[in-house]
Design a protein around this motif. Sequence first.
Motif, PDB file in Angstrom:
ATOM      1  N   UNK A  14       0.833  -1.195   0.000  1.00  0.00           N
ATOM      2  CA  UNK A  14       0.000   0.000   0.000  1.00  0.00           C
ATOM      3  C   UNK A  14       0.870   1.248   0.000  1.00  0.00           C
ATOM      4  N   UNK A  15       0.420   2.271  -0.721  1.00  0.00           N
ATOM      5  CA  UNK A  15       1.142   3.527  -0.841  1.00  0.00           C
ATOM      6  C   UNK A  15       1.155   4.271   0.485  1.00  0.00           C
ATOM      7  N   UNK A  28      -7.863   8.232  -3.674  1.00  0.00           N
ATOM      8  CA  UNK A  28      -7.808   6.785  -3.700  1.00  0.00           C
ATOM      9  C   UNK A  28      -6.570   6.288  -3.007  1.00  0.00           C
ATOM     10  N   UNK A  29      -6.475   4.979  -2.885  1.00  0.00           N
ATOM     11  CA  UNK A  29      -5.333   4.345  -2.242  1.00  0.00           C
ATOM     12  C   UNK A  29      -4.660   3.455  -3.277  1.00  0.00           C
ATOM     13  N   UNK A  30      -3.367   3.700  -3.502  1.00  0.00           N
ATOM     14  CA  UNK A  30      -2.614   2.888  -4.450  1.00  0.00           C
ATOM     15  C   UNK A  30      -2.203   1.578  -3.806  1.00  0.00           C
ATOM     16  N   UNK A  31      -2.545   0.468  -4.437  1.00  0.00           N
ATOM     17  CA  UNK A  31      -2.194  -0.853  -3.906  1.00  0.00           C
ATOM     18  C   UNK A  31      -1.703  -1.755  -5.029  1.00  0.00           C
ATOM     19  N   UNK A  32      -0.726  -2.592  -4.680  1.00  0.00           N
ATOM     20  CA  UNK A  32      -0.214  -3.634  -5.558  1.00  0.00           C
ATOM     21  C   UNK A  32      -0.263  -4.951  -4.796  1.00  0.00           C
ATOM     22  N   UNK A  33      -0.331  -6.059  -5.513  1.00  0.00           N
ATOM     23  CA  UNK A  33      -0.172  -7.363  -4.894  1.00  0.00           C
ATOM     24  C   UNK A  33       1.102  -7.992  -5.429  1.00  0.00           C
ATOM     25  N   UNK A  56       3.730   9.874  -8.972  1.00  0.00           N
ATOM     26  CA  UNK A  56       5.166   9.848  -8.725  1.00  0.00           C
ATOM     27  C   UNK A  56       5.554   8.512  -8.102  1.00  0.00           C
ATOM     28  N   UNK A  57       6.861   8.273  -8.032  1.00  0.00           N
ATOM     29  CA  UNK A  57       7.357   7.057  -7.401  1.00  0.00           C
ATOM     30  C   UNK A  57       7.456   7.287  -5.901  1.00  0.00           C
ATOM     31  N   UNK A  58       6.820   6.414  -5.131  1.00  0.00           N
ATOM     32  CA  UNK A  58       6.823   6.510  -3.679  1.00  0.00           C
ATOM     33  C   UNK A  58       7.062   5.120  -3.082  1.00  0.00           C
ATOM     34  N   UNK A  59       7.287   5.077  -1.783  1.00  0.00           N
ATOM     35  CA  UNK A  59       7.522   3.802  -1.098  1.00  0.00           C
ATOM     36  C   UNK A  59       6.187   3.135  -0.793  1.00  0.00           C
ATOM     37  N   UNK A  60       6.095   1.873  -1.161  1.00  0.00           N
ATOM     38  CA  UNK A  60       4.937   1.056  -0.851  1.00  0.00           C
ATOM     39  C   UNK A  60       5.345   0.089   0.246  1.00  0.00           C
TER      40      UNK A  60
END
Length: 64
Positions: A14-15, A28-33, A56-60
């Motif tokens: 999660x972002x 919204x909330x940026x999420x990856x699996x 932008x590029x951020x830490x997840x």
Amino acid sequence: MGKNKGSRIIITLECECKNSKDIKRTNGIGRYTSSKNKRNTPSRLEIKKFCKYCNQHVTFKEIK
């Protein structure tokens, strides 16, 4: 006989910018699996990826 599933587990990233007030795009909330090996990396995972809400590029960080 089935094979053992192993020590790989699916995680959700999660972002960090979800609480930020200066979101440039829509709310919204940026999420990856992703998946990780829990034997090799027992701690929580942190990866820099692109967030489409911050533009932008951020830490997840890994969430449970």
